[in-house]
Structures are given as C-alpha cells and as structure tokens.
Design a protein around this motif. Structure first.
Motif, PDB file in Angstrom:
ATOM      1  N   ALA A   9       0.809  -1.214   0.000  1.00 31.82           N
ATOM      2  CA  ALA A   9       0.000   0.000   0.000  1.00 31.82           C
ATOM      3  C   ALA A   9       0.844   1.266   0.000  1.00 31.82           C
ATOM      4  CB  ALA A   9      -0.935   0.000   1.205  1.00 31.82           C
ATOM      5  N   MET A  10       2.068   1.214   0.490  1.00 34.71           N
ATOM      6  CA  MET A  10       2.887   2.424   0.604  1.00 34.71           C
ATOM      7  C   MET A  10       4.174   2.362  -0.217  1.00 34.71           C
ATOM      8  SD  MET A  10       1.265   4.361   2.630  1.00 34.71           S
ATOM      9  CE  MET A  10      -0.063   4.264   3.783  1.00 34.71           C
ATOM     10  N   VAL A  11       4.942   1.309  -0.066  1.00 33.15           N
ATOM     11  CA  VAL A  11       6.280   1.261  -0.658  1.00 33.15           C
ATOM     12  C   VAL A  11       6.219   1.104  -2.174  1.00 33.15           C
ATOM     13  CG1 VAL A  11       8.456  -0.017  -0.680  1.00 33.15           C
ATOM     14  CG2 VAL A  11       7.290   0.406   1.476  1.00 33.15           C
ATOM     15  N   VAL A  12       5.419   0.190  -2.672  1.00 31.35           N
ATOM     16  CA  VAL A  12       5.366  -0.058  -4.118  1.00 31.35           C
ATOM     17  C   VAL A  12       4.840   1.162  -4.873  1.00 31.35           C
ATOM     18  CG1 VAL A  12       4.315  -1.495  -5.908  1.00 31.35           C
ATOM     19  CG2 VAL A  12       5.238  -2.556  -3.850  1.00 31.35           C
ATOM     20  N   PRO A  13       3.731   1.797  -4.461  1.00 32.46           N
ATOM     21  CA  PRO A  13       3.308   3.015  -5.171  1.00 32.46           C
ATOM     22  C   PRO A  13       4.325   4.154  -5.061  1.00 32.46           C
ATOM     23  CG  PRO A  13       1.480   2.147  -3.921  1.00 32.46           C
ATOM     24  CD  PRO A  13       2.698   1.378  -3.503  1.00 32.46           C
ATOM     25  N   ALA A  14       5.013   4.268  -3.925  1.00 30.64           N
ATOM     26  CA  ALA A  14       6.029   5.308  -3.786  1.00 30.64           C
ATOM     27  C   ALA A  14       7.187   5.059  -4.746  1.00 30.64           C
ATOM     28  CB  ALA A  14       6.522   5.359  -2.351  1.00 30.64           C
ATOM     29  N   PHE A  54       7.061   3.457  -7.642  1.00 28.85           N
ATOM     30  CA  PHE A  54       6.581   3.781  -8.985  1.00 28.85           C
ATOM     31  C   PHE A  54       6.484   5.285  -9.187  1.00 28.85           C
ATOM     32  CE2 PHE A  54       4.667  -0.593  -9.293  1.00 28.85           C
ATOM     33  CZ  PHE A  54       5.466  -0.985 -10.344  1.00 28.85           C
ATOM     34  N   GLY A  55       6.065   6.015  -8.164  1.00 33.22           N
ATOM     35  CA  GLY A  55       5.982   7.471  -8.265  1.00 33.22           C
ATOM     36  C   GLY A  55       7.346   8.115  -8.428  1.00 33.22           C
ATOM     37  N   VAL A  56       8.324   7.669  -7.654  1.00 38.92           N
ATOM     38  CA  VAL A  56       9.684   8.207  -7.774  1.00 38.92           C
ATOM     39  C   VAL A  56      10.253   7.887  -9.144  1.00 38.92           C
ATOM     40  CG1 VAL A  56      12.047   7.931  -6.911  1.00 38.92           C
ATOM     41  CG2 VAL A  56      10.147   8.222  -5.312  1.00 38.92           C
ATOM     42  N   LEU A  57      10.059   6.672  -9.607  1.00 37.98           N
ATOM     43  CA  LEU A  57      10.543   6.284 -10.930  1.00 37.98           C
ATOM     44  C   LEU A  57       9.883   7.114 -12.022  1.00 37.98           C
ATOM     45  CD1 LEU A  57      12.307   4.192 -12.484  1.00 37.98           C
ATOM     46  CD2 LEU A  57      10.232   2.841 -12.697  1.00 37.98           C
ATOM     47  N   THR A 111      11.893   9.922 -14.513  1.00 33.88           N
ATOM     48  CA  THR A 111      11.985   9.679 -15.948  1.00 33.88           C
ATOM     49  C   THR A 111      10.953  10.471 -16.736  1.00 33.88           C
ATOM     50  OG1 THR A 111      10.508   7.777 -15.792  1.00 33.88           O
ATOM     51  CG2 THR A 111      12.874   7.354 -15.598  1.00 33.88           C
ATOM     52  N   ASP A 112      10.329  11.471 -16.125  1.00 33.69           N
ATOM     53  CA  ASP A 112       9.308  12.262 -16.803  1.00 33.69           C
ATOM     54  C   ASP A 112       9.945  13.088 -17.922  1.00 33.69           C
ATOM     55  OD1 ASP A 112       6.806  13.328 -17.316  1.00 33.69           O
ATOM     56  OD2 ASP A 112       7.196  15.061 -16.012  1.00 33.69           O
TER      57      ASP A 112
END
Length: 75
Positions: free
Chosen positions: A43-48, A50-53, A57-58
């Motif tokens: 709930a916290m680590v995986v979405p974070a 993906f968000g940082v990645l 790379t934006d």
C-alpha cells in the motif's frame, strides 16, 4: 458424450472446503506482524517507488513519431 449429466457427479470435499474457506476469509482474517508488513509494502512502498521512478523519468523519452534509427532519449 453429450448425454452425460456432469452435475450429478459427486463433488470433491477438498475443493468444497477450499471454496468455503476463500468465501469466508474475511471473517477469520487478523493483522499480525507478517500481514501488517505486507500491507504496508503493497500500500505504501510499491506506489512510492513507482511514483519516484515516474518523476525521475518524466520527459526523458519521446516515443511519438519516431522512425527507425532515431534515438528515443531527448537529453
């Protein structure tokens, strides 16, 4: 083959037990250290991550209107 009535076969008790267990899983669920840790990770680590990645790379790659031999990195 078409005349067989498959619904009249006896059910496997193990399959019935598994179905009953998965249907009523919410009644017997408890948070313990393992389930709390897994819930936090998913709930916290995986979405974070993906968000940082995604933030890092934006705009790095432009995949529109590229032809063979063009580079996809913009900088």
């Amino acid at each position: 083959m078409a005349g067989l009535k498959h619904y009249k076969m006896s059910m496997d008790p193990a399959i019935q037990k598994l179905g009953n267990m998965t249907t009523n899983r919410h009644k017997y669920f408890r948070f313990n250290p393992r389930t709390a840790r897994l819930t936090f990770i998913y709930a916290m680590v995986v979405p974070a991550l993906f968000g940082v990645l995604a933030y890092q790379t934006d705009g790095r790659w432009d995949l529109r209107a590229k032809r063979r031999g063009d580079v996809i990195s913009e900088y």
